[in-house]
Design a protein around this motif. Structure first.
Motif, short mmCIF file in Angstrom:
data_model
loop_
_atom_site.label_atom_id
_atom_site.label_comp_id
_atom_site.label_asym_id
_atom_site.label_seq_id
_atom_site.Cartn_x
_atom_site.Cartn_y
_atom_site.Cartn_z
N ASP A 200 -49.41 34.56 -55.76
CA ASP A 200 -49.00 35.03 -54.43
C ASP A 200 -48.05 34.14 -53.65
O ASP A 200 -47.56 34.57 -52.61
N THR B 137 -57.92 28.40 -50.14
CA THR B 137 -56.77 29.01 -50.81
C THR B 137 -55.66 29.36 -49.83
O THR B 137 -54.48 29.10 -50.10
N ASN B 138 -56.00 29.91 -48.69
CA ASN B 138 -54.98 30.27 -47.69
C ASN B 138 -54.24 29.03 -47.19
O ASN B 138 -53.03 29.08 -46.97
N ASP B 139 -54.97 27.93 -47.01
CA ASP B 139 -54.33 26.68 -46.57
C ASP B 139 -53.35 26.18 -47.63
O ASP B 139 -52.23 25.76 -47.31
N LEU C 141 -51.86 28.00 -49.99
CA LEU C 141 -50.73 28.93 -50.03
C LEU C 141 -49.75 28.68 -48.88
O LEU C 141 -48.53 28.66 -49.10
N ALA C 142 -50.26 28.49 -47.69
CA ALA C 142 -49.38 28.25 -46.54
C ALA C 142 -48.57 26.97 -46.73
O ALA C 142 -47.36 26.96 -46.48
#
Length: 194
Positions: free
Chosen positions: A42, A166-168, A170-171
């Motif tokens: 992603d 995971t979001n951290d 990815l960002a």
């Protein structure tokens, strides 16, 4: 007798104390989990690279199909010509056509092998670029979250939702690696013979 008991107690303490002291020195594990498959799928650079690689793969498949059709047509023509000879040796012209066909067939195989190697090298280069950025990002996210260990979500049996970073990741990856070079790996310098 008391001195023997005292001596045994001191000996037992000396034997177990180093292990206990070592166990006390290790910090408690503070763990975060990362869905690395999702990160590689992603991230913005990953998506762009995947689209580009898919285009290269599709182009290579189309080239293989075109070459295959051309060779099949020519092979059928040669087989018909050889069959018409009814066991006789082909003349020089037919032998020349057969040799030329075999050369085109070999060239096609080499071309397709080069295309495949190029795609694999490009994929390896994309992965190398992402891997170079993601290691420090894991460390950064762990530090921010006060963790001393990061584990892939696929390596866990269960975890609380609050542990998923995971979001951290990815960002940070999207910020630090907006794009990657979708080219083959740089060629290594070949050693010179003597």
């Amino acid at each position: 007798m008391n001195s023997k008991l005292l001596l045994a107690a001191v000996a037992a303490t000396l034997v177990t104390a180093p292990g206990a002291a070592l166990a006390q020195r290790a910090p408690a594990a503070t763990i975060v989990v990362v869905d690395t498959a999702r990160v590689y799928r992603d991230c913005n650079a990953c998506r762009t690279a995947a689209t580009n690689l898919q285009g290269q793969l599709t182009s290579a498949q189309q080239r293989a199909q075109t070459l295959g059709q051309q060779l099949q047509t020519e092979q059928a023509s040669l087989q018909t010509a050889v069959a018409a000879l009814k066991g006789k040796d082909p003349d020089a012209a037919l032998k020349g056509r057969i040799t030329a066909f075999q050369q085109r067939q070999q060239n096609a195989q080499q071309e397709l092998a080069r295309l495949q190697t190029n795609i694999q090298s490009t994929q390896a280069n994309v992965t190398r670029q992402i891997d170079a950025k993601i290691g420090p990002i894991y460390q950064q996210v762990m530090t921010t979250r006060g963790a001393n260990m990061a584990v892939d979500v696929g390596a866990t049996l269960a975890s609380a939702a609050g542990l998923d970073v995971t979001n951290d990741v990815l960002a940070a990856l999207n910020s630090q690696l907006p794009s990657v070079s979708v080219t083959p790996l740089p060629q290594q310098a070949q050693p010179q013979g003597r």
